[in-house]
Design a protein around this motif. Structure first.
Motif, PDB file in Angstrom:
ATOM      1  N   ARG A   1       0.808  -1.205   0.000  1.00 33.86           N
ATOM      2  CA  ARG A   1       0.000   0.000   0.000  1.00 33.86           C
ATOM      3  C   ARG A   1       0.853   1.273   0.000  1.00 33.86           C
ATOM      4  NH1 ARG A   1      -5.192   0.694   0.875  1.00 33.86           N
ATOM      5  NH2 ARG A   1      -5.987   2.713   1.497  1.00 33.86           N
TER       6      ARG A   1
ATOM      7  N   ARG B   1      -6.648   0.556 -12.191  1.00 34.90           N
ATOM      8  CA  ARG B   1      -6.114   0.327 -10.860  1.00 34.90           C
ATOM      9  C   ARG B   1      -7.249   0.332  -9.849  1.00 34.90           C
ATOM     10  NH1 ARG B   1      -1.616   4.581  -9.858  1.00 34.90           N
ATOM     11  NH2 ARG B   1      -1.772   3.965  -7.653  1.00 34.90           N
ATOM     12  N   ASP B   2      -7.135  -0.557  -8.872  1.00 38.62           N
ATOM     13  CA  ASP B   2      -8.081  -0.635  -7.767  1.00 38.62           C
ATOM     14  C   ASP B   2      -7.330  -0.165  -6.524  1.00 38.62           C
ATOM     15  OD1 ASP B   2      -9.697  -1.382  -5.617  1.00 38.62           O
ATOM     16  OD2 ASP B   2     -10.489  -3.128  -6.685  1.00 38.62           O
ATOM     17  N   ASN B   3      -7.582   1.054  -6.123  1.00 36.19           N
ATOM     18  CA  ASN B   3      -6.836   1.630  -5.002  1.00 36.19           C
ATOM     19  C   ASN B   3      -7.169   0.953  -3.675  1.00 36.19           C
ATOM     20  OD1 ASN B   3      -5.516   3.443  -6.703  1.00 36.19           O
ATOM     21  ND2 ASN B   3      -7.109   4.996  -6.446  1.00 36.19           N
ATOM     22  N   ALA B   4      -8.345   0.354  -3.574  1.00 36.77           N
ATOM     23  CA  ALA B   4      -8.706  -0.350  -2.344  1.00 36.77           C
ATOM     24  C   ALA B   4      -7.932  -1.663  -2.199  1.00 36.77           C
ATOM     25  CB  ALA B   4     -10.204  -0.621  -2.314  1.00 36.77           C
ATOM     26  N   LYS B   5      -7.562  -2.240  -3.343  1.00 37.99           N
ATOM     27  CA  LYS B   5      -6.851  -3.525  -3.320  1.00 37.99           C
ATOM     28  C   LYS B   5      -5.365  -3.361  -3.634  1.00 37.99           C
ATOM     29  CE  LYS B   5     -10.852  -6.296  -4.675  1.00 37.99           C
ATOM     30  NZ  LYS B   5     -11.402  -7.266  -5.656  1.00 37.99           N
ATOM     31  N   ASN B   6      -4.936  -2.123  -3.857  1.00 34.91           N
ATOM     32  CA  ASN B   6      -3.523  -1.869  -4.190  1.00 34.91           C
ATOM     33  C   ASN B   6      -3.073  -2.718  -5.378  1.00 34.91           C
ATOM     34  OD1 ASN B   6      -3.357  -0.170  -1.875  1.00 34.91           O
ATOM     35  ND2 ASN B   6      -3.110  -2.008  -0.619  1.00 34.91           N
ATOM     36  N   THR B   7      -3.929  -2.790  -6.376  1.00 40.60           N
ATOM     37  CA  THR B   7      -3.688  -3.675  -7.508  1.00 40.60           C
ATOM     38  C   THR B   7      -3.899  -2.923  -8.819  1.00 40.60           C
ATOM     39  OG1 THR B   7      -4.368  -5.614  -6.242  1.00 40.60           O
ATOM     40  CG2 THR B   7      -4.384  -5.831  -8.628  1.00 40.60           C
TER      41      THR B   7
ATOM     42  N   SER C   1       0.110   3.713  -3.356  1.00 40.69           N
ATOM     43  CA  SER C   1      -0.641   4.958  -3.209  1.00 40.69           C
ATOM     44  C   SER C   1       0.084   6.177  -3.771  1.00 40.69           C
ATOM     45  CB  SER C   1      -0.977   5.187  -1.736  1.00 40.69           C
ATOM     46  OG  SER C   1       0.208   5.342  -0.987  1.00 40.69           O
TER      47      SER C   1
ATOM     48  N   SER D   1      -2.004   7.876 -10.128  1.00 47.25           N
ATOM     49  CA  SER D   1      -2.869   7.654  -8.979  1.00 47.25           C
ATOM     50  C   SER D   1      -4.247   8.265  -9.174  1.00 47.25           C
ATOM     51  CB  SER D   1      -2.222   8.209  -7.706  1.00 47.25           C
ATOM     52  OG  SER D   1      -1.941   9.591  -7.860  1.00 47.25           O
TER      53      SER D   1
END
Length: 119
Positions: free
Chosen positions: A26, A71-77, A30, A53
């Protein structure tokens, strides 16, 4: 040591689809521009797609309209959806996380995942 964990490569027929995934810590994800690069046998590594980002993206001309980075910021993916694959897309695909904050440059790479497009 920072690890970017890639998955999703494999063998696919021309015209098929694959989705690559890359998970990052993370603290790195981020603040980083996330990107996918590829290196075909005997060729230099090249940028395929990048995403900031805030969500802005850029693509190599050779993949525009066929590949989508997200990108999925909640999954850091970060993902790379690859459609209408061609034999010339065959390469090892690498995930990259890059950030430049002040004078501090950080550049991390995944281990690479093979994508082979062949009938």
């Amino acid at each position: 040591q920072v690890q970017l964990v890639e998955s999703g490569g494999g063998l696919v027929q021309p015209g098929g689809s694959l989705r690559l995934s890359c998970a990052a810590p993370r603290s790195i994800f981020s603040i980083s521009v996330m990107g996918w690069y590829r290196q075909a046998a005997g060729k230099e590594r090249e940028l395929v797609a990048g995403i900031r980002s805030g969500g802005s993206t850029n693509y190599a001309d050779s993949v525009k309209g066929r590949f989508t980075i997200s990108r999925d910021n909640a999954k850091n993916t970060v993902y790379l959806q690859m459609n209408s694959l061609k034999p010339e897309d065959t390469a090892v695909y690498y995930c990259n996380a890059f950030s430049l904050i002040g004078a501090i440059r950080s550049d991390y790479w995944g281990q690479g995942t093979q994508v082979t497009v062949s009938s």
